[in-house]
Design an enzyme around this catalytic site. Structure first.
Site, PDB file in Angstrom:
ATOM      1  N   CYS A 195     -27.191   8.217  39.074  1.00 23.67           N
ATOM      2  CA  CYS A 195     -25.755   7.964  39.173  1.00 23.67           C
ATOM      3  C   CYS A 195     -24.976   9.138  38.575  1.00 23.67           C
ATOM      4  O   CYS A 195     -25.185   9.499  37.418  1.00 23.67           O
ATOM      5  CB  CYS A 195     -25.416   6.672  38.434  1.00 23.67           C
ATOM      6  SG  CYS A 195     -23.659   6.302  38.393  1.00 23.67           S
ATOM      7  N   LYS A 247       5.426  -0.928   5.974  1.00 26.86           N
ATOM      8  CA  LYS A 247       5.746  -2.264   6.447  1.00 26.86           C
ATOM      9  C   LYS A 247       4.486  -2.803   7.119  1.00 26.86           C
ATOM     10  O   LYS A 247       4.144  -2.424   8.238  1.00 26.86           O
ATOM     11  CB  LYS A 247       6.911  -2.256   7.428  1.00 26.86           C
ATOM     12  CG  LYS A 247       7.313  -3.663   7.828  1.00 26.86           C
ATOM     13  CD  LYS A 247       8.679  -3.706   8.458  1.00 26.86           C
ATOM     14  CE  LYS A 247       9.168  -5.133   8.605  1.00 26.86           C
ATOM     15  NZ  LYS A 247       8.310  -5.957   9.453  1.00 26.86           N
ATOM     16  N   ASP A 300     -24.371 -11.418  -8.957  1.00 26.55           N
ATOM     17  CA  ASP A 300     -24.901 -12.704  -8.497  1.00 26.55           C
ATOM     18  C   ASP A 300     -25.542 -13.477  -9.645  1.00 26.55           C
ATOM     19  O   ASP A 300     -25.414 -14.690  -9.745  1.00 26.55           O
ATOM     20  CB  ASP A 300     -25.942 -12.495  -7.398  1.00 26.55           C
ATOM     21  CG  ASP A 300     -25.301 -11.975  -6.128  1.00 26.55           C
ATOM     22  OD1 ASP A 300     -24.064 -12.058  -6.029  1.00 26.55           O
ATOM     23  OD2 ASP A 300     -26.023 -11.469  -5.253  1.00 26.55           O
ATOM     24  N   ALA A 318     -26.614  -7.496  -7.484  1.00 29.42           N
ATOM     25  CA  ALA A 318     -27.586  -8.486  -7.950  1.00 29.42           C
ATOM     26  C   ALA A 318     -27.193  -8.990  -9.343  1.00 29.42           C
ATOM     27  O   ALA A 318     -27.356 -10.173  -9.656  1.00 29.42           O
ATOM     28  CB  ALA A 318     -28.972  -7.867  -7.987  1.00 29.42           C
ATOM     29  N   GLU A 337       7.645   2.330   0.945  1.00 33.32           N
ATOM     30  CA  GLU A 337       6.322   1.735   1.146  1.00 33.32           C
ATOM     31  C   GLU A 337       6.093   1.439   2.621  1.00 33.32           C
ATOM     32  O   GLU A 337       6.966   1.687   3.454  1.00 33.32           O
ATOM     33  CB  GLU A 337       6.145   0.488   0.280  1.00 33.32           C
ATOM     34  CG  GLU A 337       7.225  -0.544   0.436  1.00 33.32           C
ATOM     35  CD  GLU A 337       7.313  -1.487  -0.773  1.00 33.32           C
ATOM     36  OE1 GLU A 337       7.212  -2.695  -0.551  1.00 33.32           O
ATOM     37  OE2 GLU A 337       7.469  -1.016  -1.912  1.00 33.32           O
ATOM     38  N   LYS A 344      13.365   0.768  -0.356  1.00 32.61           N
ATOM     39  CA  LYS A 344      14.048  -0.144  -1.275  1.00 32.61           C
ATOM     40  C   LYS A 344      14.724   0.685  -2.353  1.00 32.61           C
ATOM     41  O   LYS A 344      14.111   1.635  -2.870  1.00 32.61           O
ATOM     42  CB  LYS A 344      13.044  -1.110  -1.919  1.00 32.61           C
ATOM     43  CG  LYS A 344      12.342  -2.022  -0.905  1.00 32.61           C
ATOM     44  CD  LYS A 344      11.210  -2.824  -1.504  1.00 32.61           C
ATOM     45  CE  LYS A 344      10.544  -3.673  -0.410  1.00 32.61           C
ATOM     46  NZ  LYS A 344       9.291  -4.298  -0.831  1.00 32.61           N
TER      47      LYS A 344
HETATM   48  S1  IVH Z   1      10.156  -6.806   1.314  1.00 32.11           S
HETATM   49  C1  IVH Z   1      13.834  -9.251   0.298  1.00 32.11           C
HETATM   50  N1  IVH Z   1       8.237  -5.094   1.829  1.00 32.11           N
HETATM   51  O1  IVH Z   1       8.503  -7.784   6.685  1.00 32.11           O
HETATM   52  C2  IVH Z   1      12.800  -8.344   0.843  1.00 32.11           C
HETATM   53  N2  IVH Z   1       8.548  -6.878   3.363  1.00 32.11           N
HETATM   54  O2  IVH Z   1      11.639  -8.946   7.060  1.00 32.11           O
HETATM   55  C3  IVH Z   1      11.581  -9.039   1.225  1.00 32.11           C
HETATM   56  N3  IVH Z   1       6.928  -6.906   5.210  1.00 32.11           N
HETATM   57  O3  IVH Z   1       8.222 -10.999   6.790  1.00 32.11           O
HETATM   58  C4  IVH Z   1      10.598  -8.306   2.051  1.00 32.11           C
HETATM   59  N4  IVH Z   1       5.806  -5.125   4.578  1.00 32.11           N
HETATM   60  O4  IVH Z   1       6.424 -10.093   5.321  1.00 32.11           O
HETATM   61  C5  IVH Z   1       8.877  -6.209   2.245  1.00 32.11           C
HETATM   62  N5  IVH Z   1       6.545  -3.509   2.121  1.00 32.11           N
HETATM   63  C6  IVH Z   1       7.184  -4.618   2.522  1.00 32.11           C
HETATM   64  C7  IVH Z   1       6.794  -5.309   3.689  1.00 32.11           C
HETATM   65  C8  IVH Z   1       7.520  -6.444   4.079  1.00 32.11           C
HETATM   66  C9  IVH Z   1       5.900  -6.081   5.471  1.00 32.11           C
HETATM   67  C10 IVH Z   1       7.321  -8.066   6.040  1.00 32.11           C
HETATM   68  C11 IVH Z   1       7.559  -9.309   5.267  1.00 32.11           C
HETATM   69  C12 IVH Z   1       8.693 -10.009   5.946  1.00 32.11           C
HETATM   70  C13 IVH Z   1       9.304  -8.926   6.775  1.00 32.11           C
HETATM   71  C14 IVH Z   1      10.658  -8.599   6.206  1.00 32.11           C
END
Ligand code: IVH
Length: 693
Positions: free
Chosen positions: A449, A133, A49, A46, A131, A307
């Site tokens: 049933c 995906k 808002d 609230a 991380e 990565k």
């Molecule tokens: S890095 C140069 N990190 O997967 C690196 N991509 O082929 C760029 N995706 O369409 C991507 N989770 O949308 C990265 N933790 C993550 C991700 C991720 C999902 C997707 C992204 C892209 C595809 C990569």
């Protein structure tokens, strides 16, 4: 004669108005971030808002004070004819996918990185950022001097589409960054839809007899590429940042994990499910850890991403064609697969709902072998056009029941008949009915049933109901199929002789079950009420009813009006209770159960009204830092409060922990007060001390 001017020029804003607008924008951004991104609100809705409306009023009086990053500007733009193309300042690349879902995928990636960096065998392990995906849609968010100026889809990587209007409706995405923002900061990440939001969206579509979405990714992608932002705004989307595009004027951190920390500090949502790991071993451990918890995550992932953490090493590794050498996606088993429909059966649930179920050629999907998948109802089955012999796509994600999401188009012999709902229940032959305006077919047989009886028995025996240990699915099947049990009270007429006659029933387990039945006779009124399986009476409502009426007889005789006096009981629930007790056979069941010796302490009506939290409804959501959900619930109930399962206008407090999702959003929408654990504990303390809340 002078004519009055057509437009009265607005008075120039005072310095005070300008300063206040700025302060309000700052406050609103701050609290929106606490709420949407950190899930840790510090002010009641609230109050938020109030601040919001104050800013709106200033902006209305002085339009020149309106800024594009104002929190009032998450408004809906107009319907577009099409999207404007956007050329990416830095191409949006993809990553190589490691399809070997075993640990070999991680080993191969680490070996490649080491080779390309020219590392000796005895060199220390490479550090990686691990991380998730996310399975959604890649988006580039462009911030200039901290303000979101553009959001674009990936498109072909070089050129995407301007979807700023739609992206602005995603509450999690900051319109302005926190702190000292760089001149240009492009943030890359994934827009996705949580599984619960997806299920709810599809449930709504089904109830409305409309087309459902195949999976959360498609639903999210469709929403982002909506030309009408009003529709996009109704699709609950989320976002996680995972990388950068163009950057100017920022002394950026030296590691990828550092970049993500910095993005989180700027106010962007970054997943907590990430880890810095050493060498292949660390990658494998991450892959396995996430695999074990994949079903419990609130959103779909199709793998994890590794990565190289050091950005200098990333630069050294560079790219091959359009993929970085420093990253890889390591997949998990797919959550969608194609298989053949061998038959379409009909299942009968506890409430008598008939569900068409596809019997499938066994297929490995989402990590398990699936042989059945739901087709939900006749209308959805027809819309998907599924027939026996068809190749279909099956989806299994999270702990949701596998479902047929669609048919793979292809030839089929002309003679395959269309599926029809049976006119008679496949279990008890009672007439099948479908109420006007409903999509579900139901068996009208009730407890006559066997299917409904089995479900009713299992429900009755549940731990949270009568808690009859040992009365599981197999035993219930046997008892009902052998005709030993037709009604709930007959459970209590079971003796050793009847039980031992059953297949695979050892004397010892028979004796254990009898002891459990005996123990269950001493119960509580809420448990008993819940156990009866009255439609719409869940645990919370049962507790409410018991507390309000104090005795079963008073409840059974209550009129709809009297039932409506109970907090959280609306017309549908009240009518359902009334209808249940109006049926002579249901009253008989209750009497027979009482005669069998089931008893509970009865109380005075609304004895609880004197307790400090009486009449207050709480909803718990997410994970609290120290209390389990049951503990929190017990403490609330001990002071007379009620813990309900879903947020409504009648909810007084929502207690939100980590990973709180839709309930929190709903609470905000309705302006319900939100507490964290500390807030709850403080409130309980005040209540217990008899202080004002
Ligand atoms: S890095 C140069 N990190 O997967 C690196 N991509 O082929 C760029 N995706 O369409 C991507 N989770 O949308 C990265 N933790 C993550 C991700 C991720 C999902 C997707 C992204 C892209 C595809 C990569």
């Amino acid at each position: 004669m002078t004519q009055a001017p057509l437009f009265q020029p607005a008075p120039a804003p005072s310095d005070e108005a300008r300063a206040r607008a700025e302060e309000l924008r700052r406050l609103l951004h701050h609290h929106a971030h606490l709420y949407y991104v950190l899930d840790a609100p510090q002010i009641p809705d609230a109050e938020y808002d109030r601040l919001f409306h104050e800013l709106q009023a200033i902006e209305a009086a002085h339009p020149e004070l309106l800024t594009p990053d104002s929190p009032t500007q998450r408004v809906l733009g107009k319907v577009l004819d099409g999207f404007t193309p956007v050329r990416h300042a830095v191409p949006m690349l993809s990553i190589r996918t490691e399809t070997d879902t075993s640990s070999a995928g991680a080993l191969a990636f680490d070996a490649r990185v080491r080779r390309e960096l020219g590392l000796a065998e005895d060199a220390p392990p490479v550090e990686y950022a691990c991380e998730l995906k996310f399975d959604g849609l890649a988006i580039n968010l462009r911030y200039e001097h901290g303000t979101l100026v553009q959001a674009a889809t990936r498109g072909d990587g070089e050129q995407g589409e301007d979807v700023t209007q739609n992206i602005r409706t995603i509450a999690q995405i900051p319109l302005r960054l926190i702190g000292d923002a760089p001149a240009v900061l492009e943030v890359r990440g994934e827009v996705y839809m949580r599984r619960d939001a997806f299920e709810r969206l599809n449930e709504r579509q089904r109830e409305a007899g409309e087309k459902t979405f195949v999976n959360p990714r498609n639903a999210a992608a469709g929403a982002v590429r909506q030309l009408d932002p009003a529709i996009a705004a109704k699709r609950p989307l989320s976002f996680f940042a995972y990388g950068l595009g163009q950057v100017q004027g920022w002394d950026q951190p030296g590691t990828h994990s550092g970049v993500l920390d910095a993005l989180a500090a700027f106010g962007l949502p970054v997943s907590n499910e990430r880890r810095v790991a050493q060498g292949a071993e660390g990658l494998i451990a991450f892959h396995q850890d996430i695999a074990a918890r994949r079903d419990q995550l609130p959103f779909d992932i199709d793998g994890v991403v590794y990565k190289v953490n050091d950005l200098a090493l990333q630069r050294q590794l560079g790219f091959v064609t359009r993929e970085p050498r420093w990253a890889v996606a390591h997949k998990y088993p797919a959550q969608e697969q194609v298989t053949a429909v061998q038959a379409i059966d009909v299942q009968v649930g506890r409430t008598g709902k008939l569900t068409p179920v596809a019997r499938l050629a066994p297929v490995f999907v989402g990590g398990v072998t699936v042989t059945n998948a739901t087709l939900h109802n006749l209308f959805e089955l027809r819309r998907k056009g599924v027939r026996i012999g068809d190749q279909v796509i099956v989806r299994r994600a999270g702990d949701v029941i596998p479902e047929v999401v669609g048919r793979v188009t292809g030839d089929r012999p002309a003679y395959v008949p269309n599926f029809r709902m049976p006119r008679h229940c496949p279990v008890c032959s009672s007439t099948v009915v479908r109420e006007k305006g409903e999509v579900d077919h139901r068996c009208s047989g009730g407890l006559f049933c066997a299917a409904q009886r089995k479900q009713a028995l299992l429900h009755f025996a549940q731990r949270r109901a009568m808690d009859i240990e040992g009365l599981g699915e197999k035993l219930v099947d046997q008892l009902v199929d052998a005709g030993i049990i037709r009604t709930l009270p007959e459970l209590y007429t079971l003796g050793l002789a009847k039980l031992s006659a059953l297949e695979r029933m050892a004397d010892k387990s028979a004796a254990n079950l009898l002891a459990a039945l005996e123990r269950s006779k001493s119960t509580t009124l809420p448990r008993f009420l819940y156990a009866l399986g009255i439609r719409h009476v869940g645990e919370a409502t049962a507790k409410d009813l018991a507390r309000h009426f104090g005795s079963l007889d008073r409840l059974m005789d209550a009129s709809v009006e009297q039932l409506l006096q109970v907090g959280d009981v609306g017309p549908v629930v009240a009518q359902s209770i009334r209808t249940f007790f109006d049926q002579a056979h249901n009253r008989e069941v209750v009497e027979q159960l009482r005669a069998a010796g089931i008893h509970w302490p009865e109380g005075e009506p609304s004895a609880v009204a004197q307790l400090p939290l009486a009449g207050l409804t709480f909803v718990l959501t997410g994970t609290l830092p120290t209390l389990t959900r049951d503990e929190a619930k017990e403490r609330i109930e001990a002071l007379g409060g009620k813990a309900a399962g879903s947020v409504s206008k009648k909810t007084h407090y929502v207690v939100a922990g980590e990973e709180a999702g839709s309930k929190l959003a709903k609470a905000q929408e309705l302006g319900v007060t939100i507490l964290d654990e500390a807030g709850l504990l403080a409130l309980l303390e005040r209540a217990a001390a008899g202080e004002p809340l």
